[in-house]
Scaffold this active site. Structure first.
Site, mmCIF file in Angstrom:
data_model
loop_
_atom_site.group_PDB
_atom_site.id
_atom_site.type_symbol
_atom_site.label_atom_id
_atom_site.label_comp_id
_atom_site.label_asym_id
_atom_site.label_seq_id
_atom_site.Cartn_x
_atom_site.Cartn_y
_atom_site.Cartn_z
ATOM 1 N N SER A 206 0.848 -1.194 0.000
ATOM 2 C CA SER A 206 0.000 0.000 0.000
ATOM 3 C C SER A 206 0.882 1.241 0.000
ATOM 4 O O SER A 206 2.104 1.138 0.063
ATOM 5 C CB SER A 206 -0.902 0.002 1.238
ATOM 6 O OG SER A 206 -0.102 0.300 2.369
ATOM 7 N N LYS A 207 0.233 2.384 -0.051
ATOM 8 C CA LYS A 207 0.963 3.657 -0.140
ATOM 9 C C LYS A 207 1.991 3.833 0.975
ATOM 10 O O LYS A 207 2.987 4.528 0.804
ATOM 11 C CB LYS A 207 -0.018 4.825 -0.117
ATOM 12 C CG LYS A 207 -0.822 4.930 -1.395
ATOM 13 C CD LYS A 207 -0.904 6.379 -1.874
ATOM 14 C CE LYS A 207 -1.574 6.488 -3.233
ATOM 15 N NZ LYS A 207 -3.031 6.298 -3.158
ATOM 16 N N ARG A 208 1.721 3.206 2.113
ATOM 17 C CA ARG A 208 2.682 3.297 3.222
ATOM 18 C C ARG A 208 4.055 2.804 2.793
ATOM 19 O O ARG A 208 5.077 3.190 3.327
ATOM 20 C CB ARG A 208 2.241 2.391 4.393
ATOM 21 C CG ARG A 208 1.176 2.917 5.268
ATOM 22 C CD ARG A 208 0.887 1.963 6.411
ATOM 23 N NE ARG A 208 0.475 0.633 5.962
ATOM 24 C CZ ARG A 208 1.132 -0.480 6.211
ATOM 25 N NH1 ARG A 208 2.248 -0.455 6.920
ATOM 26 N NH2 ARG A 208 0.671 -1.635 5.780
ATOM 27 N N HIS A 209 4.079 1.882 1.825
ATOM 28 C CA HIS A 209 5.347 1.291 1.389
ATOM 29 C C HIS A 209 6.015 2.092 0.264
ATOM 30 O O HIS A 209 7.061 1.709 -0.213
ATOM 31 C CB HIS A 209 5.117 -0.144 0.878
ATOM 32 C CG HIS A 209 4.538 -1.063 1.909
ATOM 33 N ND1 HIS A 209 3.249 -1.542 1.824
ATOM 34 C CD2 HIS A 209 5.057 -1.570 3.043
ATOM 35 C CE1 HIS A 209 3.010 -2.329 2.858
ATOM 36 N NE2 HIS A 209 4.081 -2.351 3.620
ATOM 37 N N GLY A 210 5.380 3.188 -0.160
ATOM 38 C CA GLY A 210 5.957 3.970 -1.256
ATOM 39 C C GLY A 210 4.996 3.981 -2.437
ATOM 40 O O GLY A 210 3.807 3.701 -2.270
#
Ligand code: GLU
Length: 437
Positions: A206-210
């Site tokens: 998800s966006k948390r990972h980039g």
């Protein structure tokens, strides 16, 4: 002719996610491998969240990745009449009923829903053990729109889809869909639920990972062929250690059976490495064309107008560029008018008191070379004569000169660098630095 028909069914409620792109890719590879058809169905029944902007981006990302589809796009939003007629049939058979404006399907209450997943084998849901599965299923909402589970079954049957290849996250929907197939006497497709793509912490990417959208990766200068190669190997393997496989080789070798059963961890480093392999293989002219927009973005377009010069510059960096967007930064000192070394680089220059004189002489020397002879080989010969005259070793001369000319301690080949900087810029930088040391 193969009878295989598959579909990729994006909801246009966001940009094309890396995970969805891989689902599309596996469908496409399977269809092309089998000589079957690959369709796109736009699941846009959620009018509030569906946006044209997302649809356009999803389609252009698919095209950029070379995942060309067969036939016309199917839009669920245009098929409400068909869904309604199908729901009416269920009502007539007594298998569904209305509840105000909503329509509910009578789910079986006992027994098991069983299906054979191509990847996971037999998957069983005991309805008594999963009471929520046995609850009657809303197939039309009170706002008049069909639900996902209903529209998907109607469409997969109507489109003659033979294999439903989709993310693992849909496994729990399958037992809701299968009773609908039975009730409507639709032929069931083969199901193949592929594992999700995970972040480094093994939670769903998800966006948390980039960055997660294909759009972002393409904008950063990841080449479509590298992305296709990388995403295919993320969850599939040709059965040996081969890593760089052309699109044709992937199509030839792709087998659904060989898809891994567990989630694969997305690694940006690996993708960068793979992209680098593809950058190395690009013809110089093509790589140069691809880099020009990135240079223009940084305002480096003036110098980029000199094609021969630019191609030579690109050739110096071809082995060092991993994603195209990094190029302007790597090569910035060729484009900037002035570079001023700082920090340790500058301190080093101050420590050797021969350098002031050396740089002034070197500036004069470079300027004395006629334009027609200003090329790497001659620059090197003359530079070596100067080193001799000054009693300096190659290392003593080249390292500080590189710092003075580029502001950095590493650069491509030194004499190529001097040549591409050009006489005027090189001499100017050498003289300028003597005032700082
Ligand atoms: N629209 C669904 C999704 O975006 C597709 C589900 C399916 O392939 O059945 O996940």
């Amino acid at each position: 002719m193969s009878s295989v028909k598959v579909r990729f069914a994006p909801s246009p409620t966001g940009f094309l996610h890396v995970g969805s792109a891989r689902t599309a890719l596996f469908n496409w590879l399977f269809a092309r491998h089998e000589g079957g058809k690959f369709y796109i169905r736009i699941e846009d029944t959620d009018r509030e969240r569906s946006k044209d902007e997302f649809l356009d981006e999803i389609l252009s990302s698919l095209k950029a990745l070379g995942l060309e589809w067969d036939g016309e796009l199917v839009f669920q939003s245009k098929r409400t009449d068909y869904y309604r007629q199908t729901a009416e049939k269920l009502i007539q058979k007594g298998l569904a009923y209305t509840d105000g404006p909503a329509i509910l399907f009578r789910m079986p209450k006992t027994g098991k829903v069983v299906f054979e997943d191509l990847l996971h084998g037999a998957i069983e849901f005991d309805l008594e053990a999963h009471p929520s599965l046995a609850e009657d299923l809303v197939i039309f909402k009170s706002d008049g729109s069909p639900t996902y589970n209903f529209a998907v079954v109607c469409d997969d049957a109507d489109m003659g889809i033979t294999h439903v290849i989709r993310g693992d996250d849909h496994i729990s929907n399958t037992p809701k869909q299968l009773p609908l197939y039975e009730a409507l006497s639709f032929k069931k497709p083969v199901f193949c639920h592929i594992p999700l793509i995970l972040g480094p912490d093994r939670s769903r990417l998800s966006k948390r990972h980039g960055a997660t959208s294909i759009r972002d990766y393409l904008a950063e200068g990841f080449l479509p062929e590298a992305v296709v190669n990388y995403l295919t190997l993320l969850g599939w393997s040709p059965g040996n250690n081969e890593e760089i496989l052309s699109r044709e080789a992937l199509v030839k070798k792709f087998e659904l059976k060989r898809v891994l059963k567990t989630g694969a961890v997305f690694s940006r480093e690996k993708l960068e490495w793979m992209n680098g392999q593809y950058v190395r293989k690009l013809p110089l002219a093509e790589l140069t064309d691809k880099l020009i927009p990135y240079l223009q973005n940084c305002g480096y377009d003036k110098l980029a107008g000199d094609r021969a010069w630019l191609e030579k510059l690109v050739s110096l960096f071809q082995e060092r560029v991993f994603r195209l967007a990094r190029f302007p930064e790597l090569a910035a000192f060729f484009f900037e008018e002035v570079v001023i070394p700082s920090g340790e680089g500058l301190e080093e220059l101050k420590r050797d008191n021969r350098l002031k004189n050396c740089f002034l002489k070197y500036a004069d020397l470079l300027e004395s070379i006629p334009d027609s002879q200003f090329e790497t080989k001659i620059i090197e010969e003359k530079s070596r004569l100067l080193m001799k005259e000054l009693g300096m070793s190659g290392k003593e001369f080249i390292h500080p000169s590189r710092v003075a000319l580029t502001g950095r301690t590493v650069s491509p080949g030194f004499f190529d660098t001097v040549y591409l900087l050009g006489k005027r810029k090189a001499a100017d930088r050498l003289r300028r630095i003597t005032k700082l040391i």
